[in-house]
Design a protein around this motif. Structure first.
Motif, mmCIF file in Angstrom:
data_model
loop_
_atom_site.group_PDB
_atom_site.id
_atom_site.type_symbol
_atom_site.label_atom_id
_atom_site.label_comp_id
_atom_site.label_asym_id
_atom_site.label_seq_id
_atom_site.Cartn_x
_atom_site.Cartn_y
_atom_site.Cartn_z
ATOM 1 N N TYR A 182 0.056 6.738 5.233
ATOM 2 C CA TYR A 182 0.229 6.784 6.686
ATOM 3 C C TYR A 182 1.404 7.636 7.136
ATOM 4 O O TYR A 182 1.285 8.436 8.046
ATOM 5 C CB TYR A 182 0.377 5.364 7.215
ATOM 6 C CG TYR A 182 0.554 5.265 8.703
ATOM 7 C CD1 TYR A 182 -0.378 5.817 9.579
ATOM 8 C CD2 TYR A 182 1.653 4.611 9.244
ATOM 9 C CE1 TYR A 182 -0.219 5.712 10.942
ATOM 10 C CE2 TYR A 182 1.815 4.498 10.612
ATOM 11 C CZ TYR A 182 0.880 5.056 11.460
ATOM 12 O OH TYR A 182 1.053 4.941 12.810
ATOM 13 N N SER A 183 2.569 7.471 6.459
ATOM 14 C CA SER A 183 3.754 8.169 6.971
ATOM 15 C C SER A 183 3.895 9.562 6.393
ATOM 16 O O SER A 183 4.736 10.325 6.816
ATOM 17 C CB SER A 183 5.035 7.366 6.664
ATOM 18 O OG SER A 183 5.497 7.624 5.367
ATOM 19 N N SER A 184 3.098 9.872 5.373
ATOM 20 C CA SER A 184 3.260 11.186 4.732
ATOM 21 C C SER A 184 2.261 12.177 5.279
ATOM 22 O O SER A 184 1.574 11.911 6.243
ATOM 23 C CB SER A 184 3.114 11.039 3.215
ATOM 24 O OG SER A 184 1.948 10.319 2.896
ATOM 25 N N CYS B 269 0.842 -1.208 0.000
ATOM 26 C CA CYS B 269 0.000 0.000 0.000
ATOM 27 C C CYS B 269 0.877 1.257 0.000
ATOM 28 O O CYS B 269 0.582 2.232 -0.689
ATOM 29 C CB CYS B 269 -0.915 0.023 1.220
ATOM 30 S SG CYS B 269 -2.276 -1.154 1.156
ATOM 31 N N ALA B 270 1.952 1.231 0.790
ATOM 32 C CA ALA B 270 2.846 2.392 0.846
ATOM 33 C C ALA B 270 3.437 2.678 -0.533
ATOM 34 O O ALA B 270 3.496 3.844 -0.965
ATOM 35 C CB ALA B 270 3.965 2.151 1.859
ATOM 36 N N ASP C 164 5.250 6.069 -1.092
ATOM 37 C CA ASP C 164 5.791 6.316 0.240
ATOM 38 C C ASP C 164 6.895 5.297 0.528
ATOM 39 O O ASP C 164 6.621 4.108 0.662
ATOM 40 C CB ASP C 164 4.635 6.189 1.246
ATOM 41 C CG ASP C 164 5.107 6.214 2.698
ATOM 42 O OD1 ASP C 164 6.278 6.530 2.949
ATOM 43 O OD2 ASP C 164 4.272 5.912 3.571
ATOM 44 N N LEU D 117 5.078 5.431 13.653
ATOM 45 C CA LEU D 117 5.935 5.171 12.503
ATOM 46 C C LEU D 117 7.252 4.518 12.923
ATOM 47 O O LEU D 117 7.863 4.914 13.910
ATOM 48 C CB LEU D 117 6.211 6.487 11.772
ATOM 49 C CG LEU D 117 7.017 6.389 10.471
ATOM 50 C CD1 LEU D 117 6.272 5.579 9.413
ATOM 51 C CD2 LEU D 117 7.332 7.786 9.945
ATOM 52 N N ASN E 170 -3.292 3.118 4.284
ATOM 53 C CA ASN E 170 -1.916 2.647 4.386
ATOM 54 C C ASN E 170 -1.016 3.112 3.256
ATOM 55 O O ASN E 170 0.176 2.849 3.259
ATOM 56 C CB ASN E 170 -1.902 1.131 4.515
ATOM 57 C CG ASN E 170 -2.416 0.721 5.868
ATOM 58 O OD1 ASN E 170 -1.830 1.082 6.877
ATOM 59 N ND2 ASN E 170 -3.540 0.017 5.897
ATOM 60 N N SER E 171 -1.581 3.791 2.282
ATOM 61 C CA SER E 171 -0.743 4.371 1.246
ATOM 62 C C SER E 171 -0.373 5.796 1.620
ATOM 63 O O SER E 171 0.422 6.428 0.957
ATOM 64 C CB SER E 171 -1.453 4.343 -0.111
ATOM 65 O OG SER E 171 -2.659 5.052 -0.060
ATOM 66 N N GLU F 20 -6.216 3.043 1.057
ATOM 67 C CA GLU F 20 -6.072 4.495 1.183
ATOM 68 C C GLU F 20 -5.305 4.859 2.450
ATOM 69 O O GLU F 20 -4.346 5.622 2.407
ATOM 70 C CB GLU F 20 -7.472 5.138 1.213
ATOM 71 C CG GLU F 20 -7.464 6.636 1.051
ATOM 72 C CD GLU F 20 -6.872 7.063 -0.292
ATOM 73 O OE1 GLU F 20 -6.948 6.281 -1.267
ATOM 74 O OE2 GLU F 20 -6.314 8.177 -0.345
#
Lengths: 382, 382
Positions: free
Chosen positions: B380-382, A292-293, A298, B111, B377-378, B375
């Motif tokens: 999450y870090s951004s 997914c990332a 990402d 994260l 998990n694509s 959505e």
């Protein structure tokens, strides 16, 4: 560039009326000799479709005259009646070609758990036998399910050729093979060599593709040799050429995997064994959070390390290096270069892991996990 | 109904400034005794976060005075500096409470691969120590990441109580525990009993939750016993009660799993061993194609059989039965009732498999694979 690229083969692909879409759905590939050497590898899923059970028996003596393939239905989990349908399919092909049913392999692909419409299948076989020709394009088209393009490949050496076709876009994590693939050669090879070469070639090509971690009930790769070139290549050269064609087809499969927006190459080096490298690469390739990332561009390398940590491979957590598209985002298990410098906007992604535990390596090819994958697979059987 | 339901415990949850959202992000749970008995289970991921490494040592002697938890950062894959951060966190709590640092467990979530903002963490600890009270709600709120609701549970028996809180919505496939969970009891139990009871309870609750097949680096379940009730329950009764609270929290986790539109119970019976039943149920629960089908209300049981076929469990393919929401869609490995009669419109899905290979059984709880999961998990870090 097709399953008829080698001399001694004819093929056909016709509309039999199995697929609701009205597209081609029955393919036939015939080996006209002089040899009828064959080898095959099949899914390692323990739930195996009727055509897999049949074809395993048919190829056991190292000989095949023809392969018949249908899309529009997998004929898997259909019980004894489904096996009888496959048997009848082989008998019908044998009768049309004047060969024995035991020399006809059968491949099916599509929805699991439904019987095939046998009137359509048998009618299609008659039409295909009448349409056999040296152009393999229609056959490659007829085995497509959710594949958006046909997959064909060929390579020619000194006087002999290997050609092939394949299909597969979902449930794509072959255990010994991929969804369906027919390879042909006019080289003079014996059954032992054909089997040895096919296992060597598929082990590092189709077996290293893992789009969605889901192994099919129908995976089949068949190699037929006609000997029509009269040339006997040495075994290593033959294996190399076969691996080239298998790798080409495997890459075409991953490029067309259901819903994928990325082609992801997961390379694991510094492994204590090739098995370790494959286990780690496959664990990364199957991690839904990472997939997914990548869909979201990402470079979330923490999910790479979390995936590595679930394996039994030899490594120390504080020795792991990870690079994504050339940027060393993780060094010695801790943050390396700034993750924001990774460019993931393109279709190609390369993840490199160094386990620092040895000298072996392996690559698994996978895809991202996208909205299109969810969409396509939430509506496939309906 | 919280981590302070048992007497002898106080807790707090404060805004420390770690989370970008500005929500509560530091929690503190303190055992005021008279006993300081504790047990814990941790992730079996081999890549373990600094707080897991620390807490494993801290609880090794069967004693804890406090647990400090932060959301907003996992402090995983942060190297020796990250471990020093955890150490400093424990020292700061110890100093604020007047206990030894070795009696303070640390849990982090968020994260992977980034250092924690230590000024914020240490400031939050001071604020939390000053805010300790017998209301556990703020603590349960402070450990949330993508959790949409706080998860709390409690059960009271004859004179003693067990309470707890948990968090976890993604990377949810615990190896020995779930993301983060703190359980408290005022029962009089010794360290051996606490450890035995915690392992027995988590084995069939948190360990049977598998939302996305992705095991975390930070999973931790801690049980602290204050003995404040003065009551010594018999061990089986205590284990039963602990299992009840763990099962309640595990169900709350799965109900709130990232992006899920279904709560899916995969029951496998007729197994030769409990391990076989778990392996088969987990293989089904992790099959992306099936999870997409469930999202699309499609009772695609062929994907269940394909998933079973990848396991090593004892079974014969032509003996497998599958029912979905009570409809026997597959009998003896072949089509049973018409799949169109299965009603999947509700949120609850129950898949029942009979392997016909023995008398053992197990249940895994999972979710579907939805657009919302992709959505969330694509991005999450951004």
């Amino acid at each position: 560039m097709s399953v008829t690229a080698a001399t001694g083969f004819r093929a056909a692909g016709v509309v039999a009326g199995i697929k609701a879409s009205g597209g081609r759905d029955v393919a036939l590939v015939v080996n006209e000799g002089p040899l009828d050497v064959a080898a095959a590898v099949f899914t390692s899923n323990r739930v195996q479709a009727a055509p897999v059970l049949w074809s395993r028996q048919a190829v056991a003596d190292g000989r095949l005259r023809a392969v018949v393939l249908n899309s529009g239905g997998a004929n898997a989990c259909t019980g004894p009646d489904g096996f009888a349908d496959t048997h009848r399919t082989a008998e019908h092909v044998a009768s049309a070609l004047g060969v024995g049913a035991g020399d006809v392999a059968v491949c099916s692909t599509g929805l699991i758990g439904e019987r095939l419409p046998m009137d359509a299948v048998l009618g299609g076989i008659g039409a295909a036998a009448a349409a056999l020709c040296v152009d393999g394009d229609a056959a490659a088209d007829a085995i497509r399910t959710t594949d958006t393009v046909a997959k064909q490949a060929a390579t020619t050496n000194q006087g002999w050729t290997i050609g092939g076709m394949a299909k597969g876009a979902g449930m794509l994590a072959p255990g010994l093979a991929t969804m369906l693939c027919v390879l042909t050669t006019d080289a003079v090879v014996d059954a032992f060599t054909a089997d040895q070469a096919l296992r060597a070639a598929t082990r590092v090509t189709f077996d290293r593709v893992d789009a969605d971690g889901c192994m099919s009930t129908n995976d089949t790769v068949i190699l037929m040799a006609s000997g029509a070139s009269g040339v006997s290549p040495d075994v290593p050269t033959f294996i190399d050429a076969l691996r080239t064609v298998c790798a080409d087809l495997a890459q075409q499969l991953i490029a067309d995997a259901e819903g994928a927006s990325k082609r992801v190459e997961v390379f694991v080096g510094g492994a204590a064994s090739e098995d370790d490298a494959v286990e780690v690469a496959r664990s990364i390739a199957r991690n839904n959070l990472l997939k997914c990332a990548l869909f979201g561009n990402d470079p979330n390398w923490g999910r790479v390390l979390a995936a590595i940590g679930t394996t039994r491979a030899a490594f120390e957590p504080d020795a792991l290096d990870v690079a994504i598209n050339g940027v060393a985002v993780c060094r010695a298990g801790a943050p390396g270069e700034d993750r924001s410098t990774v460019d993931l906007t393109g279709r190609e992604v390369r993840i490199e892991v160094d386990l620092h535990a040895g000298t072996e390596s392996a690559t698994i090819w996978t895809t991202d996990l996208s909205h299109d994958y969810v969409e396509e697979n939430s509506a496939y059987s309906s």
